[in-house]
Write a protein that holds these residues in place. Structure first.
Motif, PDB file in Angstrom:
ATOM      1  N   GLY A 145       0.800  -1.234   0.000  1.00  0.00           N
ATOM      2  CA  GLY A 145       0.000   0.000   0.000  1.00  0.00           C
ATOM      3  C   GLY A 145       0.825   1.273   0.000  1.00  0.00           C
ATOM      4  N   ILE A 146       2.101   1.190   0.391  1.00  0.00           N
ATOM      5  CA  ILE A 146       2.911   2.419   0.449  1.00  0.00           C
ATOM      6  C   ILE A 146       4.055   2.381  -0.574  1.00  0.00           C
ATOM      7  CG2 ILE A 146       2.366   2.847   2.890  1.00  0.00           C
ATOM      8  CD1 ILE A 146       5.258   1.799   3.517  1.00  0.00           C
ATOM      9  N   ARG A 147       3.859   1.557  -1.626  1.00  0.00           N
ATOM     10  CA  ARG A 147       4.988   1.338  -2.565  1.00  0.00           C
ATOM     11  C   ARG A 147       5.430   2.610  -3.292  1.00  0.00           C
ATOM     12  NH1 ARG A 147       0.403  -0.775  -4.110  1.00  0.00           N
ATOM     13  NH2 ARG A 147      -0.539  -0.158  -6.064  1.00  0.00           N
ATOM     14  N   ASP A 148       4.568   3.639  -3.358  1.00  0.00           N
ATOM     15  CA  ASP A 148       4.954   4.861  -4.078  1.00  0.00           C
ATOM     16  C   ASP A 148       5.683   5.871  -3.194  1.00  0.00           C
ATOM     17  OD1 ASP A 148       3.839   3.842  -6.376  1.00  0.00           O
ATOM     18  OD2 ASP A 148       1.846   4.686  -5.932  1.00  0.00           O
ATOM     19  N   LEU A 149       5.816   5.559  -1.912  1.00  0.00           N
ATOM     20  CA  LEU A 149       6.466   6.509  -0.998  1.00  0.00           C
ATOM     21  C   LEU A 149       7.990   6.429  -1.119  1.00  0.00           C
ATOM     22  CD1 LEU A 149       4.407   6.057   2.317  1.00  0.00           C
ATOM     23  CD2 LEU A 149       4.320   7.986   0.702  1.00  0.00           C
ATOM     24  N   PRO A 150       8.684   7.545  -0.847  1.00  0.00           N
ATOM     25  CA  PRO A 150      10.155   7.538  -0.898  1.00  0.00           C
ATOM     26  C   PRO A 150      10.749   6.932   0.385  1.00  0.00           C
ATOM     27  CG  PRO A 150       9.366   9.728  -0.343  1.00  0.00           C
ATOM     28  CD  PRO A 150       8.148   8.889  -0.539  1.00  0.00           C
ATOM     29  N   VAL A 151      10.430   5.657   0.631  1.00  0.00           N
ATOM     30  CA  VAL A 151      10.916   4.976   1.846  1.00  0.00           C
ATOM     31  C   VAL A 151      11.444   3.594   1.470  1.00  0.00           C
ATOM     32  CG1 VAL A 151       9.239   6.146   3.336  1.00  0.00           C
ATOM     33  CG2 VAL A 151       8.657   3.911   2.362  1.00  0.00           C
ATOM     34  N   GLU A 152      12.251   3.033   2.359  1.00  0.00           N
ATOM     35  CA  GLU A 152      12.670   1.633   2.200  1.00  0.00           C
ATOM     36  C   GLU A 152      11.940   0.824   3.261  1.00  0.00           C
ATOM     37  OE1 GLU A 152      16.874   1.920   2.772  1.00  0.00           O
ATOM     38  OE2 GLU A 152      17.036   3.343   1.104  1.00  0.00           O
ATOM     39  N   ALA A 153      11.073  -0.088   2.798  1.00  0.00           N
ATOM     40  CA  ALA A 153      10.274  -0.879   3.739  1.00  0.00           C
ATOM     41  C   ALA A 153      10.783  -2.317   3.760  1.00  0.00           C
ATOM     42  CB  ALA A 153       8.804  -0.841   3.339  1.00  0.00           C
ATOM     43  N   THR A 154      11.138  -2.790   4.953  1.00  0.00           N
ATOM     44  CA  THR A 154      11.680  -4.147   5.071  1.00  0.00           C
ATOM     45  C   THR A 154      10.963  -4.902   6.188  1.00  0.00           C
ATOM     46  OG1 THR A 154      13.780  -2.969   4.874  1.00  0.00           O
ATOM     47  CG2 THR A 154      13.901  -5.359   5.068  1.00  0.00           C
ATOM     48  N   ALA A 197      10.111  -2.460   9.180  1.00  0.00           N
ATOM     49  CA  ALA A 197      10.900  -1.229   9.360  1.00  0.00           C
ATOM     50  C   ALA A 197      10.669  -0.344   8.141  1.00  0.00           C
ATOM     51  CB  ALA A 197      12.376  -1.572   9.494  1.00  0.00           C
ATOM     52  N   ILE A 198      10.250   0.888   8.377  1.00  0.00           N
ATOM     53  CA  ILE A 198      10.108   1.850   7.278  1.00  0.00           C
ATOM     54  C   ILE A 198      11.168   2.926   7.470  1.00  0.00           C
ATOM     55  CG2 ILE A 198       8.613   3.562   6.177  1.00  0.00           C
ATOM     56  CD1 ILE A 198       6.217   1.896   6.884  1.00  0.00           C
ATOM     57  N   LYS A 199      12.151   2.896   6.552  1.00  0.00           N
ATOM     58  CA  LYS A 199      13.252   3.874   6.639  1.00  0.00           C
ATOM     59  C   LYS A 199      12.966   5.032   5.697  1.00  0.00           C
ATOM     60  CE  LYS A 199      18.322   4.182   6.300  1.00  0.00           C
ATOM     61  NZ  LYS A 199      18.440   5.160   7.388  1.00  0.00           N
ATOM     62  N   LEU A 200      12.933   6.228   6.262  1.00  0.00           N
ATOM     63  CA  LEU A 200      12.679   7.415   5.448  1.00  0.00           C
ATOM     64  C   LEU A 200      13.949   7.776   4.674  1.00  0.00           C
ATOM     65  CD1 LEU A 200      10.359   7.345   7.507  1.00  0.00           C
ATOM     66  CD2 LEU A 200      10.456   9.846   7.594  1.00  0.00           C
ATOM     67  N   THR A 201      13.799   8.027   3.380  1.00  0.00           N
ATOM     68  CA  THR A 201      14.975   8.418   2.588  1.00  0.00           C
ATOM     69  C   THR A 201      15.102   9.949   2.575  1.00  0.00           C
ATOM     70  OG1 THR A 201      13.763   8.630   0.524  1.00  0.00           O
ATOM     71  CG2 THR A 201      14.633   6.442   1.057  1.00  0.00           C
ATOM     72  N   ASP A 202      16.176  10.441   1.960  1.00  0.00           N
ATOM     73  CA  ASP A 202      16.399  11.897   1.889  1.00  0.00           C
ATOM     74  C   ASP A 202      15.300  12.595   1.085  1.00  0.00           C
ATOM     75  OD1 ASP A 202      18.604  11.548   3.416  1.00  0.00           O
ATOM     76  OD2 ASP A 202      20.044  11.594   1.740  1.00  0.00           O
ATOM     77  N   ALA A 203      14.599  11.818   0.257  1.00  0.00           N
ATOM     78  CA  ALA A 203      13.531  12.428  -0.549  1.00  0.00           C
ATOM     79  C   ALA A 203      12.298  12.774   0.292  1.00  0.00           C
ATOM     80  CB  ALA A 203      13.145  11.485  -1.688  1.00  0.00           C
ATOM     81  N   CYS A 204      12.230  12.270   1.520  1.00  0.00           N
ATOM     82  CA  CYS A 204      11.082  12.603   2.384  1.00  0.00           C
ATOM     83  C   CYS A 204      11.182  14.057   2.834  1.00  0.00           C
ATOM     84  CB  CYS A 204      11.047  11.702   3.621  1.00  0.00           C
ATOM     85  SG  CYS A 204      10.501  10.035   3.254  1.00  0.00           S
ATOM     86  N   HIS A 205      10.021  14.707   2.975  1.00  0.00           N
ATOM     87  CA  HIS A 205      10.034  16.126   3.358  1.00  0.00           C
ATOM     88  C   HIS A 205      10.105  16.322   4.869  1.00  0.00           C
ATOM     89  CE1 HIS A 205       5.913  14.885   3.827  1.00  0.00           C
ATOM     90  NE2 HIS A 205       5.612  16.027   4.427  1.00  0.00           N
TER      91      HIS A 205
END
Ligand SMILES: *Cc1c(COP(=O)(O)O)cnc(C)c1O
Length: 409
Positions: A324-333, A347-355
């Motif tokens: 459901g969150i595949r379009d977000l700028p995150v790495e989900a593991t 674990a949802i890791k926020l990338t630098d693209a997150c605001h």
């Protein structure tokens, strides 16, 4: 107060009727969010128990036998949480069957009150041990944390501080606890000192119900409201019979005549007592008959593997979130359950693209509607953690919406 639903009106939860909005609990069984959700069997047991009166000492004696069977310990006690079990366990070690000491606690003038503990086992929950009157002697050094070495506390270090002021040893279990429990027990027992173990969160795996007693721990504390999924205000203290008897005596309501009081002999040996103590330090930590029955019911279910099937469901729910969150700028593991009993975690890791950063994301998720509470233990790494244990199936779409709404750039 509104009652539930006509055709137009949505059903209002009991919490909303009292003005509190239920949350999507992605943090598992933490106390702050109300612990585990109870299953129908446990709720039915709680309700049934509310409909008759029983002497609480007879009920705790039955609970003791039941816990003994399940844990392999000589005896057990249903407590008001694991923290209460630690206070009572410490009080038992300090007072044993000495009525004067029971009356005196948490004051300990005139008798040994020090417990040895490895410095890196100290944690916020050990206030519950100190509450009984215990003073800690810390051994070992935090060399790894200070980056000054690689060695952890070693068993010989416990031995160097033993003197007449020492009453016991306190040990906190985690998957990285050192020195090994068996070594600490061996050292403590050589000096006739009992070992009190905090294993509050060490379930699952259910094998751990027996493991620490088998390793020689004299008293072990487990939470009832975590993976056992009993009432969150319950816990278990199990271990050696005379210590459990002492803990029980210091917890039960003792407004009773010695001549009339007939505790089951296999549980409290009345011949060792020359009177009934007055209300002890644990009187403030009482558990109700309903909580006792609900905890025992939950314990039976947990110990029989009843909840194991839920692990696959938890895994699926987390996979649904990831999709459901595949379009977000995150790495989900997702880390899968290592043994089919422990809970999978996302674990949802926020990338630098997150605001926003992880702390701000956590704040916004909590404050929107419905409120979402991820685990906050890895925010400093930019990671939000999700445990599906307390997420309900019908909450998954709303959880996905809230994540997309909060984290989309
Ligand atoms: C949860 C926890 C406790 C407290 O348990 P309660 O059942 O909430 O009283 C104590 N020690 C540790 C290590 C815990 O994780």
């Amino acid at each position: 107060m509104k009652t539930a639903g006509s055709a137009q009106e949505p059903i209002i939860s009991i919490y909303e009727q009292f003005g509190v909005e239920p949350i999507i609990n992605c943090s598992g069984t933490v106390t702050r969010l109300g612990g585990a959700l109870m299953c129908q069997e446990v709720l039915d047991a709680f309700n049934a128990a509310a409909q008759d009166s029983v002497p609480i000492d007879h009920l705790q004696a039955a609970a003791s036998r039941h816990i003994a069977k399940t844990t392999g310990a000589e005896a057990g006690l249903v407590t008001a949480g694991s923290a209460a079990a630690l206070t009572l366990g410490a009080a038992a070690i300090l007072a044993k069957f000495d009525l004067g000491r029971m009356e005196q606690l948490p004051q300990t003038r005139g008798f040994p009150n020090r417990f040895i503990v490895s410095r890196d086992h100290r944690n916020g929950y050990d206030h519950a041990v100190r509450a009984a009157g215990v003073e800690f002697i810390e051994v070992g050094l935090n060399e790894i944390v200070s980056n000054a070495g690689v060695r952890r506390t070693e068993a010989w270090e416990l031995e160097t501080v033993i003197d007449d002021s020492v009453a016991g040893v306190f040990y906190v279990l985690s998957n990285s606890s050192q020195p090994p429990l068996a070594d600490v027990v061996e050292c403590a027992h050589r000096h006739n000192l009992p070992v009190l173990v905090d294993a509050a969160g060490e379930l699952p795996p259910r094998e751990n119900l027996k493991k620490f007693v088998e390793q020689g721990a004299d008293l072990v504390a487990f939470s009832g409201g975590k993976a056992i999924r009993g009432p969150q205000s319950t816990g278990i203290l199990c271990g050696r019979k005379e210590l459990i008897s002492s803990a029980t005596l210091q917890m039960l309501d003792m407004d009773e005549h010695f001549d009339l009081w007939e505790p089951p002999a296999d549980w409290i040996d009345k011949s060792q007592l020359n009177g009934i103590p007055r209300h002890g330090i644990g009187r403030a930590l009482k558990v109700s008959k309903e909580e006792i029955i609900a905890l025992l019911t939950a314990l039976d279910l947990f110990a029989s593997g009843h909840f194991d099937d839920q692990v696959a469901t938890m895994q699926q729910r987390l996979e649904q979130v990831v999709t459901g969150i595949r379009d977000l700028p995150v790495e989900a593991t997702i880390s899968e359950s290592p043994d089919g009993q422990r809970f999978p975690l996302l674990a949802i890791k926020l990338t630098d693209a997150c605001h926003i950063d992880a702390t701000e994301a956590c704040r916004q998720l909590r404050s929107g509607s419905p409120p979402v509470y991820p685990s906050h233990g890895r925010l400093h790494e930019g990671i939000l953690m999700f445990n599906a244990l307390s997420i309900k199936a019908e909450q998954i779409p709303a959880l996905i919406d809230r994540l997309n709404g909060t984290l989309a750039t």
